[in-house]
Design an enzyme around this catalytic site. Structure first.
Site, mmCIF file in Angstrom:
data_model
loop_
_atom_site.group_PDB
_atom_site.id
_atom_site.type_symbol
_atom_site.label_atom_id
_atom_site.label_comp_id
_atom_site.label_asym_id
_atom_site.label_seq_id
_atom_site.Cartn_x
_atom_site.Cartn_y
_atom_site.Cartn_z
ATOM 1 N N GLY A 143 0.844 -1.185 0.000
ATOM 2 C CA GLY A 143 0.000 0.000 0.000
ATOM 3 C C GLY A 143 0.879 1.235 0.000
ATOM 4 N N SER A 144 1.601 1.413 1.100
ATOM 5 C CA SER A 144 2.403 2.626 1.246
ATOM 6 C C SER A 144 3.593 2.675 0.294
ATOM 7 C CB SER A 144 2.923 2.723 2.687
ATOM 8 O OG SER A 144 1.837 2.882 3.564
ATOM 9 N N ASP A 256 1.802 15.824 -5.577
ATOM 10 C CA ASP A 256 1.951 17.223 -5.167
ATOM 11 C C ASP A 256 0.644 17.989 -5.383
ATOM 12 O OD1 ASP A 256 4.529 16.526 -4.685
ATOM 13 O OD2 ASP A 256 5.349 17.477 -6.487
ATOM 14 N N GLU A 382 -3.879 8.268 -0.410
ATOM 15 C CA GLU A 382 -2.918 9.258 -0.942
ATOM 16 C C GLU A 382 -1.733 9.445 0.006
ATOM 17 O OE1 GLU A 382 -4.321 9.301 -4.259
ATOM 18 O OE2 GLU A 382 -3.273 11.206 -4.145
ATOM 19 N N THR A 384 -0.418 7.616 3.944
ATOM 20 C CA THR A 384 -0.907 7.652 5.328
ATOM 21 C C THR A 384 -0.218 8.777 6.125
ATOM 22 O OG1 THR A 384 0.827 6.184 6.135
ATOM 23 C CG2 THR A 384 -1.197 5.128 5.350
HETATM 24 C C1 LIG Z 1 -11.530 3.501 1.194
HETATM 25 C C2 LIG Z 1 -10.190 3.413 0.538
HETATM 26 C C3 LIG Z 1 -10.012 3.983 -0.721
HETATM 27 C C4 LIG Z 1 -8.788 3.875 -1.352
HETATM 28 N N1 LIG Z 1 -8.644 4.395 -2.627
HETATM 29 C C5 LIG Z 1 -7.508 4.146 -3.311
HETATM 30 C C6 LIG Z 1 -7.411 4.516 -4.694
HETATM 31 O O1 LIG Z 1 -8.305 5.145 -5.290
HETATM 32 N N2 LIG Z 1 -6.294 4.145 -5.357
HETATM 33 C C7 LIG Z 1 -5.263 3.458 -4.763
HETATM 34 O O2 LIG Z 1 -4.295 3.141 -5.434
HETATM 35 N N3 LIG Z 1 -5.329 3.113 -3.449
HETATM 36 C C8 LIG Z 1 -6.416 3.440 -2.721
HETATM 37 N N4 LIG Z 1 -6.504 3.069 -1.403
HETATM 38 C C9 LIG Z 1 -5.384 2.395 -0.769
HETATM 39 C C10 LIG Z 1 -4.616 3.304 0.159
HETATM 40 O O3 LIG Z 1 -3.901 4.261 -0.585
HETATM 41 C C11 LIG Z 1 -3.719 2.437 1.053
HETATM 42 O O4 LIG Z 1 -4.568 1.765 1.956
HETATM 43 C C12 LIG Z 1 -2.696 3.231 1.780
HETATM 44 O O5 LIG Z 1 -1.717 3.681 0.880
HETATM 45 C C13 LIG Z 1 -2.001 2.436 2.891
HETATM 46 O O6 LIG Z 1 -1.567 1.227 2.426
HETATM 47 P P1 LIG Z 1 -1.908 -0.140 3.218
HETATM 48 O O7 LIG Z 1 -3.345 -0.115 3.519
HETATM 49 O O8 LIG Z 1 -1.376 -1.299 2.446
HETATM 50 O O9 LIG Z 1 -1.100 -0.021 4.557
HETATM 51 P P2 LIG Z 1 0.446 -0.347 4.804
HETATM 52 O O10 LIG Z 1 1.311 0.311 3.795
HETATM 53 O O11 LIG Z 1 0.598 -1.817 4.977
HETATM 54 O O12 LIG Z 1 0.647 0.372 6.189
HETATM 55 C C14 LIG Z 1 0.083 -0.126 7.406
HETATM 56 C C15 LIG Z 1 0.470 0.840 8.523
HETATM 57 O O13 LIG Z 1 1.910 0.923 8.625
HETATM 58 C C16 LIG Z 1 2.341 2.271 8.477
HETATM 59 N N5 LIG Z 1 3.613 2.306 7.745
HETATM 60 C C17 LIG Z 1 3.871 1.780 6.524
HETATM 61 N N6 LIG Z 1 5.153 2.042 6.165
HETATM 62 C C18 LIG Z 1 5.701 2.756 7.185
HETATM 63 C C19 LIG Z 1 6.995 3.313 7.421
HETATM 64 N N7 LIG Z 1 7.967 3.214 6.524
HETATM 65 N N8 LIG Z 1 7.192 3.985 8.585
HETATM 66 C C20 LIG Z 1 6.201 4.112 9.502
HETATM 67 N N9 LIG Z 1 4.965 3.591 9.340
HETATM 68 C C21 LIG Z 1 4.722 2.928 8.193
HETATM 69 C C22 LIG Z 1 1.223 2.946 7.690
HETATM 70 O O14 LIG Z 1 1.207 4.346 7.913
HETATM 71 C C23 LIG Z 1 -0.013 2.272 8.255
HETATM 72 O O15 LIG Z 1 -0.373 2.869 9.463
HETATM 73 C C24 LIG Z 1 -7.700 3.202 -0.729
HETATM 74 C C25 LIG Z 1 -7.877 2.668 0.558
HETATM 75 C C26 LIG Z 1 -9.092 2.746 1.177
HETATM 76 C C27 LIG Z 1 -9.250 2.124 2.543
#
Ligand SMILES: Cc1cc2nc3c(=O)[nH]c(=O)nc-3n(C[C@H](O)[C@H](O)[C@H](O)COP(=O)(O)OP(=O)(O)OC[C@H]3O[C@@H](n4cnc5c(N)ncnc54)[C@H](O)[C@@H]3O)c2cc1C
Length: 405
Positions: A143-144, A256, A382, A384
């Site tokens: 995700g991130s 951005d 966009e 976290t």
């Molecule tokens: C309702 C909804 C709509 C969405 N819409 C879109 C969309 O239109 N297009 C799209 O592409 N995605 C979309 N997303 C996905 C969203 O962008 C991701 O959920 C988000 O980027 C976080 O990724 P993840 O859920 O895999 O969490 P992870 O990346 O697994 O992170 C889990 C936790 O760990 C933390 N973390 C991760 N890496 C680090 C680090 N290096 N240091 C400290 N903390 C860290 C994060 O902040 C988070 O708290 C959507 C998600 C939801 C729930």
């Protein structure tokens, strides 16, 4: 409280957006919170109105399609004080005072539209004018860390062939196009990641399922699979060259422009909670006095003023990030600061308002509990909260992503 006046030229736009939020979005807000996955057909008329405003030039680029960076009628790189980016964040905040989920479902105003506006060339801008585009970055494995993209794009004649799975795509079912991030070569890392505009109905592209969610239930969130999906080569946004020096910068430039927009959504949603809470406190006999220090007032009023000050900081950071984009100033740091602050403030304020209003805040008779649910996503997608803080720290300390993870 600092009271900055809105730029005069946006007064009409902001006023119209507020009227739409109050008279068209709020009345159907609960309906589509309860009827998750049902298309809010009322938005078609609204989208047609926004199109009309855009065509007449009256909207000054309101909405996601307004976010442009390197082109203006005056020519490339000509600063525009109070231009389309500022207009967009101000109108988006007003619309989210009405309903975040419905704003996210507005035809032709998807986050993919911002990507197109940010990185498309002139020919592509013309070709994709009027489309409704979602944005697909996230995959089951990440995700991130978008550098981990596994969806592949392989050149085959005058097409690219896409293979992979995208999850949590906002408007993934309703939009008519999806901007898909894919890698041209997994071995070449970030520089090989490009974005492709894929028209709905292209063979090999299939919406697999829709999510059930905590908030923004008026907005659809889809899983989309790509299996040997052939996309015309000219749908690759920006340059097809893999430039190791530029790395991820091209694709990341989208953020951005989109991060200030998401910050504006949080600002609008939190403003809605504050406005209603102030009224409810007033009805309960607690008047918030802006002319006296917070610590001399009753605890509820003091807490309210503290939340309002926090909101103001988020609002100003959001305006700053958008203003910098209009003025052709690099704003990656400020865009992340705005998103981090507004994302956190959105959650803190909306939950704080639930708390201050007690059972009225928690029950479904008012929208306070809904706004607390809706705002959470704005601190997640966009980028976290933690990722924004990481980006800010890297930029302030001058460290690379390899040096600070
Ligand atoms: C309702 C909804 C709509 C969405 N819409 C879109 C969309 O239109 N297009 C799209 O592409 N995605 C979309 N997303 C996905 C969203 O962008 C991701 O959920 C988000 O980027 C976080 O990724 P993840 O859920 O895999 O969490 P992870 O990346 O697994 O992170 C889990 C936790 O760990 C933390 N973390 C991760 N890496 C680090 C680090 N290096 N240091 C400290 N903390 C860290 C994060 O902040 C988070 O708290 C959507 C998600 C939801 C729930």
């Amino acid at each position: 409280m600092i009271n900055l006046e809105d730029p005069k030229k946006f007064k009409a736009l902001v006023g119209q957006a507020h009227q739409v939020a109050m008279n068209m979005l709020r009345p159907i807000s609960r309906k589509y919170d309860l009827a998750e996955h049902e298309y809010p057909k009322e938005l078609d008329m609204l989208a047609a109105m926004i199109d009309g405003l855009s065509e007449s030039g009256a909207s000054e680029g309101a909405g996601a399609t307004g976010v442009r960076r390197d082109r203006t009628e005056e020519g490339p790189n000509v600063p525009v004080a109070n231009g389309a980016n500022l207009a967009s964040v101000m109108s988006v905040a007003e619309m989210c005072w009405g309903d975040v989920g419905l704003l996210l479902s507005m035809p032709r105003q998807g986050l993919g539209n911002s990507a197109i506006a940010s990185v498309a060339d002139d020919e592509q801008l013309q070709r994709f004018d009027g489309v409704w585009a979602g944005m697909a970055i996230t995959e089951p494995e990440f995700g991130s860390d978008s550098a981990k993209i596994r969806t592949t794009a392989v050149k085959d004649g005058d097409h690219y062939v896409l293979n992979g799975e995208k999850i949590f795509v906002t408007s993934g079912d309703r939009a008519d196009h999806i901007v898909v991030w894919a890698t041209l070569d997994k071995d070449l890392g970030r520089a090989a990641i490009k974005s492709f505009v894929v028209a709905k109905g292209t063979p090999g592209m299939e919406v697999e399922r829709l999510e059930h969610k905590l908030g923004i239930r008026g907005s659809d969130t889809a899983t989309i699979r790509f299996e040997n999906c052939r996309v015309p080569a000219e749908n690759l946004l920006g340059s097809p060259e893999i430039d190791a020096k530029q790395g991820f910068a091209g694709a990341m430039a989208t953020f951005d422009n989109t991060r200030p927009l998401v910050a504006a959504m949080a600002v609008g949603c939190a403003r809605a909670s504050l406005d209603l809470t102030r009224d409810l406190l007033q009805q309960a006999g607690i008047a918030v006095d802006y002319d006296r220090p917070a610590h001399t007032q009753v605890a509820a009023a003091a807490r309210f003023l503290q939340m309002e000050a926090d909101w103001e900081a988020a609002y100003l950071l959001t305006l700053q990030a958008a203003w910098m984009a209009d003025n052709r100033q690099p704003n990656s740091l400020e865009a992340s600061m705005a998103k981090a602050k507004a994302g956190r403030v959105g959650s803190d304020v909306t939950l704080g308002c639930v708390e201050l209003c007690g059972y009225v805040g928690y029950s479904e008779t008012e929208l306070l509990e809904k706004w607390a649910r809706d705002s959470k996503i704005l601190d997640i997608f966009e980028g976290t909260q933690q990722i924004q803080q990481l980006i800010v720290a890297r930029r302030v300390l001058g460290l690379s992503s390899a040096e600070l993870k």
